[in-house]
Design a protein around this motif. Structure first.
Motif, mmCIF file in Angstrom:
data_model
loop_
_atom_site.group_PDB
_atom_site.id
_atom_site.type_symbol
_atom_site.label_atom_id
_atom_site.label_comp_id
_atom_site.label_asym_id
_atom_site.label_seq_id
_atom_site.Cartn_x
_atom_site.Cartn_y
_atom_site.Cartn_z
ATOM 1 N N LEU A 135 0.649 -1.663 -0.202
ATOM 2 C CA LEU A 135 -0.192 -0.108 0.158
ATOM 3 C C LEU A 135 1.199 1.111 0.182
ATOM 4 O O LEU A 135 1.795 0.908 0.595
ATOM 5 C CB LEU A 135 -1.023 -0.021 1.641
ATOM 6 C CG LEU A 135 -1.657 1.283 1.700
ATOM 7 C CD1 LEU A 135 -2.550 1.484 0.378
ATOM 8 C CD2 LEU A 135 -2.758 1.242 2.544
ATOM 9 N N ALA A 175 0.552 5.402 0.419
ATOM 10 C CA ALA A 175 -0.243 6.313 1.100
ATOM 11 C C ALA A 175 0.393 7.402 0.295
ATOM 12 O O ALA A 175 1.724 7.920 1.210
ATOM 13 C CB ALA A 175 -0.745 5.910 2.576
ATOM 14 N N THR A 227 -2.971 2.388 -3.937
ATOM 15 C CA THR A 227 -1.947 3.326 -3.334
ATOM 16 C C THR A 227 -3.181 4.533 -3.472
ATOM 17 O O THR A 227 -5.355 4.020 -3.603
ATOM 18 C CB THR A 227 -1.328 4.595 -4.696
ATOM 19 O OG1 THR A 227 -2.584 4.537 -5.828
ATOM 20 C CG2 THR A 227 -0.755 4.166 -5.710
ATOM 21 N N ALA A 228 -3.079 5.173 -2.717
ATOM 22 C CA ALA A 228 -3.684 6.009 -1.704
ATOM 23 C C ALA A 228 -3.646 7.732 -1.548
ATOM 24 O O ALA A 228 -2.054 7.797 -0.672
ATOM 25 C CB ALA A 228 -4.544 5.774 -0.327
ATOM 26 N N ALA A 232 -5.943 5.565 3.202
ATOM 27 C CA ALA A 232 -5.015 4.714 3.400
ATOM 28 C C ALA A 232 -5.268 4.031 4.722
ATOM 29 O O ALA A 232 -5.415 2.854 3.774
ATOM 30 C CB ALA A 232 -4.005 5.535 3.578
ATOM 31 N N HIS A 259 -8.310 1.756 2.367
ATOM 32 C CA HIS A 259 -7.311 0.634 1.930
ATOM 33 C C HIS A 259 -6.736 -0.706 2.511
ATOM 34 O O HIS A 259 -6.783 -1.528 2.614
ATOM 35 C CB HIS A 259 -6.654 1.526 1.182
ATOM 36 C CG HIS A 259 -6.520 2.256 -0.311
ATOM 37 N ND1 HIS A 259 -8.552 1.935 -0.723
ATOM 38 C CD2 HIS A 259 -6.390 2.999 -1.827
ATOM 39 C CE1 HIS A 259 -8.942 2.752 -1.584
ATOM 40 N NE2 HIS A 259 -7.511 2.929 -2.211
ATOM 41 N N VAL A 301 3.272 -1.403 4.084
ATOM 42 C CA VAL A 301 2.489 0.471 3.960
ATOM 43 C C VAL A 301 3.399 1.025 3.875
ATOM 44 O O VAL A 301 4.629 0.917 4.508
ATOM 45 C CB VAL A 301 1.915 0.787 5.374
ATOM 46 C CG1 VAL A 301 1.553 1.877 4.258
ATOM 47 C CG2 VAL A 301 1.277 -0.475 5.133
ATOM 48 N N LEU A 303 4.139 5.125 3.479
ATOM 49 C CA LEU A 303 3.237 5.793 4.817
ATOM 50 C C LEU A 303 4.344 6.965 4.511
ATOM 51 O O LEU A 303 4.975 7.729 5.179
ATOM 52 C CB LEU A 303 2.703 5.268 5.370
ATOM 53 C CG LEU A 303 1.514 6.758 6.362
ATOM 54 C CD1 LEU A 303 0.786 6.347 5.986
ATOM 55 C CD2 LEU A 303 1.741 5.963 8.181
ATOM 56 N N GLY A 316 0.357 10.908 8.272
ATOM 57 C CA GLY A 316 0.694 9.491 8.114
ATOM 58 C C GLY A 316 1.114 9.315 9.719
ATOM 59 O O GLY A 316 1.271 7.595 10.347
#
Length: 232
Positions: free
Chosen positions: A7, A9, A32-33, A39, A42, A51, A53, A62
């Motif tokens: 992921l 973010a 992706t976010a 985030a 997801h 992640v 981040l 974050g």
């Protein structure tokens, strides 16, 4: 490793796209976010293996996202920050981040950090089936999990991957004092971790052990470093 989901973010679309492209070339899947709220959504839905981040994002930054993740999960997290000040890095590490990178960075560096953190999170063949017991502390190296033994059974201790790696390493030789440099070499050899970063990870691990009812197990050895299970 080709099946693992990352992921990303990151609110800067170009940066997220570059990181995603390099990770996918390395065989990872990505999602992706662009903000903190998405985030977390997801994270809950896709359950990523790691992640990446960004610290500064809209809606929920974050640091807040990391705090929420750590309330229920030990999924590895690499923080991305545009500021090189140690206070921001250490703040993230104290909340349970496994590593960090500072902008501007080379996308290949991010890929290598991802591989390194995931490698630390994965038990190696030499630890297969091994269980360590230090007092009431149980380290299951196959499951990559830590527990506290109780009369009614055992309860999990929510250590992050890096915290687990450090505690497990010390559990193999209880009562031995390890210097910070030794812990870096043994547990985070492929990173540029500073000794003060080890202090943050150990502090987190100690707090979690104490909350689990194991007080005094992670002891600071003055002028040396740390040991597990202090001498009587």
């Amino acid at each position: 490793m080709s099946n693992q989901l990352i992921l990303i973010a990151e609110d800067e679309h170009e940066i997220a796209e570059i990181i995603g492209t390099y990770l996918e070339r390395a065989g990872f899947r990505t999602v992706t976010a662009a903000d903190g709220a998405l985030a977390l959504s997801h994270f809950q839905h896709f359950k990523p293996d790691l992640v990446v981040l960004d610290v500064r994002m809209p809606k929920r930054d974050g640091i807040e996202v990391l705090r929420v993740i750590r309330q229920s999960s030990d999924t590895p997290v690499i923080m991305v920050t545009a500021m090189a000040e140690d206070v921001e890095k250490i703040s993230a590490l104290r909340l349970g981040a496994d590593d960090y990178v500072v902008k501007p960075f080379n996308a290949l560096e991010v890929v290598e950090r991802v591989k390194t953190v995931l490698r630390r999170a994965r038990p190696g063949p030499s630890t297969h089936g091994r269980q360590l017991t230090v007092g009431a502390l149980i380290i299951d190296e196959t499951a990559h999990s830590a527990f506290v033994a109780r009369e009614a059974g055992r309860s999990a201790i929510p250590l992050t991957q890096t915290e687990f790696t450090l505690v497990a390493h010390m559990a193999r030789t209880p009562q031995r004092a390890f210097s910070r440099a030794e812990l870096i070499d043994a547990c985070l050899p492929d990173s540029d971790t500073l000794e003060r970063t080890i202090d943050s990870h150990i502090s987190n691990a100690r707090r979690k052990l104490e909350l689990a009812g194991i007080a005094g197990f992670l002891e600071t050895v003055r002028s040396v470093g740390y040991r597990l299970e202090p001498l009587e």
